[in-house]
Design an enzyme around this catalytic site. Structure first.
Site, PDB file in Angstrom:
ATOM      1  N   MET A  30     -10.949 123.555 -65.986  1.00 23.46           N
ATOM      2  CA  MET A  30     -10.230 124.632 -65.283  1.00 23.46           C
ATOM      3  C   MET A  30      -8.919 124.094 -64.708  1.00 23.46           C
ATOM      4  O   MET A  30      -8.338 124.701 -63.808  1.00 23.46           O
ATOM      5  CB  MET A  30     -11.105 125.214 -64.179  1.00 23.46           C
ATOM      6  CG  MET A  30     -12.366 125.878 -64.748  1.00 23.46           C
ATOM      7  SD  MET A  30     -13.023 127.182 -63.712  1.00 23.46           S
ATOM      8  CE  MET A  30     -13.355 126.293 -62.213  1.00 23.46           C
ATOM      9  N   GLY A  31      -8.459 122.943 -65.205  1.00 24.04           N
ATOM     10  CA  GLY A  31      -7.165 122.422 -64.782  1.00 24.04           C
ATOM     11  C   GLY A  31      -7.214 121.747 -63.425  1.00 24.04           C
ATOM     12  O   GLY A  31      -8.297 121.395 -62.935  1.00 24.04           O
ATOM     13  N   ALA A  32      -6.015 121.558 -62.807  1.00 28.07           N
ATOM     14  CA  ALA A  32      -5.868 120.726 -61.602  1.00 28.07           C
ATOM     15  C   ALA A  32      -6.544 119.382 -61.899  1.00 28.07           C
ATOM     16  O   ALA A  32      -7.436 118.927 -61.170  1.00 28.07           O
ATOM     17  CB  ALA A  32      -6.454 121.404 -60.370  1.00 28.07           C
ATOM     18  N   GLU A  35      -8.767 112.139 -62.241  1.00 27.46           N
ATOM     19  CA  GLU A  35      -9.319 111.029 -63.035  1.00 27.46           C
ATOM     20  C   GLU A  35     -10.671 111.364 -63.671  1.00 27.46           C
ATOM     21  O   GLU A  35     -11.017 110.818 -64.715  1.00 27.46           O
ATOM     22  CB  GLU A  35      -9.457 109.773 -62.169  1.00 27.46           C
ATOM     23  CG  GLU A  35      -8.200 108.932 -62.109  1.00 27.46           C
ATOM     24  CD  GLU A  35      -7.791 108.365 -63.485  1.00 27.46           C
ATOM     25  OE1 GLU A  35      -8.659 107.861 -64.222  1.00 27.46           O
ATOM     26  OE2 GLU A  35      -6.606 108.452 -63.810  1.00 27.46           O
ATOM     27  N   HIS A  37     -11.598 114.297 -64.939  1.00 28.56           N
ATOM     28  CA  HIS A  37     -11.278 114.987 -66.200  1.00 28.56           C
ATOM     29  C   HIS A  37     -10.736 113.991 -67.230  1.00 28.56           C
ATOM     30  O   HIS A  37     -11.088 114.041 -68.405  1.00 28.56           O
ATOM     31  CB  HIS A  37     -10.199 116.052 -65.972  1.00 28.56           C
ATOM     32  CG  HIS A  37     -10.588 117.169 -65.056  1.00 28.56           C
ATOM     33  ND1 HIS A  37     -10.017 117.349 -63.811  1.00 28.56           N
ATOM     34  CD2 HIS A  37     -11.478 118.185 -65.209  1.00 28.56           C
ATOM     35  CE1 HIS A  37     -10.529 118.427 -63.246  1.00 28.56           C
ATOM     36  NE2 HIS A  37     -11.425 118.954 -64.059  1.00 28.56           N
ATOM     37  N   GLY A 147     -18.901 116.613 -67.771  1.00 34.75           N
ATOM     38  CA  GLY A 147     -19.122 115.628 -66.716  1.00 34.75           C
ATOM     39  C   GLY A 147     -20.487 115.787 -66.068  1.00 34.75           C
ATOM     40  O   GLY A 147     -20.915 116.915 -65.781  1.00 34.75           O
ATOM     41  N   ARG A 187     -11.345 120.811 -56.235  1.00 31.63           N
ATOM     42  CA  ARG A 187     -11.366 121.470 -54.920  1.00 31.63           C
ATOM     43  C   ARG A 187     -11.102 120.501 -53.768  1.00 31.63           C
ATOM     44  O   ARG A 187     -10.859 120.953 -52.648  1.00 31.63           O
ATOM     45  CB  ARG A 187     -12.711 122.169 -54.702  1.00 31.63           C
ATOM     46  CG  ARG A 187     -12.898 123.410 -55.555  1.00 31.63           C
ATOM     47  CD  ARG A 187     -14.159 124.165 -55.167  1.00 31.63           C
ATOM     48  NE  ARG A 187     -14.238 125.461 -55.832  1.00 31.63           N
ATOM     49  CZ  ARG A 187     -14.866 125.694 -56.989  1.00 31.63           C
ATOM     50  NH1 ARG A 187     -15.473 124.701 -57.621  1.00 31.63           N
ATOM     51  NH2 ARG A 187     -14.887 126.899 -57.506  1.00 31.63           N
TER      52      ARG A 187
END
Ligand code: AMP
Length: 285
Positions: A30-32, A35, A37, A147, A187
């Site tokens: 979902m982006g943002a 490390e 990701h 993940g 988040r």
């Protein structure tokens, strides 16, 4: 790196790759990006010829009153990071293309989608599995990488692939943490300075639960210790602390693997974490 927004373009590009005999991996996000990701993207890089990273903040997996609007978004920063990882394709579908007007058909996660994270966020996993089904059809990857950070999602992805007969190899990557133990999450940037300190209660609770199992303590003792820690933690509003079977999310089987799972709210930021353990009470990576 090619940035693809249209579904037809994605199909054309990937058909050509497949015709050329290249294997394709998919890393749904979902982006943002952080490390955590990027560790998935590196695993994809090692495991396939063509790395597709999707970035889509999926409205269907957010309940009303959840943080869809303020979920962190940084498309330019994300693309820069993905170029650095030599991903071939960043796939950024629009909401209108992903959910055609009048769409009513969705995927149901079943009972596994109703417990723990699913009980706290009704409909969340139906939304997750619906968008993953779409991505699996659009990308037709050989490999999809997820993940361990989202343990219940991992269990549900295994069910999705088995139950809907996707010919996709699911690979699970370990949780990447900050130096002080906080699991990386998009988040985390929403936490206040105090919230950032308080959020360590999650990884601390898992550490205490893990130590109890490693000492030979039983599962219920480990769960009690985690719950007590979260209940007493400053600034934490606990959601759950439990020990479950990693595949069914029901009670652990005697002698079977266990995953310790925790969730809590810190201010208006809800975070989750988990610790997978082997049946002998050892840490599992
Ligand atoms: P998200 O963007 O939060 O939907 O996450 C996209 C993928 O990255 C999911 O498979 C997550 O489980 C994974 N992920 C998120 N945080 C981490 C982390 N700290 N370590 C490893 N994987 C992660």
């Amino acid at each position: 790196m090619r940035v693809v927004r249209r579904l037809t373009e994605l199909g054309e590009v990937l058909d050509a790759e497949r015709r050329a005999g290249r294997t394709i991996s998919l890393v749904p996000t979902m982006g943002a990006l952080h490390e955590g990701h990027l560790s998935l993207v590196r695993l994809a890089r090692q495991s396939s010829d063509v790395v597709v990273v999707s970035i889509f903040v999926n409205p269907l997996q957010f309940g009303s009153g959840e943080d869809f609007q303020r979920y962190p978004r940084d498309t330019e920063g994300d693309l820069e990071l993905l170029r650095g990882e030599r991903a071939e394709i960043a796939f950024l579908p629009s909401t209108a293309d992903t959910y055609p007007p009048g769409a009513t058909v969705t995927v149901s996660a079943g009972p596994l989608g109703d417990v723990l994270e699913g009980a706290a966020r009704p409909g969340h996993f139906d939304g997750v599995l619906t968008v993953l089904t779409k991505l699996f059809h659009l990308v037709e990857p050989d490999i999809a990488i997820f993940g361990q950070k989202d343990a219940q999602q991992v269990a549900l992805v295994h069910r999705l692939v088995t139950d809907l007969n996707f010919r996709i190899c699911v690979v699970v990557a370990p949780t990447v943490r900050e130096a002080d133990g906080l699991a990386m999450s998009s988040r985390n940037v929403l936490l206040s300075a105090d919230g950032r300190k308080h959020a360590l209660a999650l990884s601390h609770a898992l550490l205490l639960g893990r130590e109890e199992l490693e000492r030979g303590g039983d599962v219920s003792a480990a769960v009690s210790i985690m719950r007590e820690h979260l209940d007493a933690a400053d600034g934490a509003e606990p959601s759950y602390a439990d020990a479950v079977d990693p595949l069914t999310f029901g009670p652990p089987q005697p002698g079977g693997d266990i995953v310790l799972v925790v969730a809590a709210r810190f201010g208006n930021v809800r975070l989750i974490d988990n610790e997978p353990m082997t049946n002998g009470g050892r840490r599992k990576e």
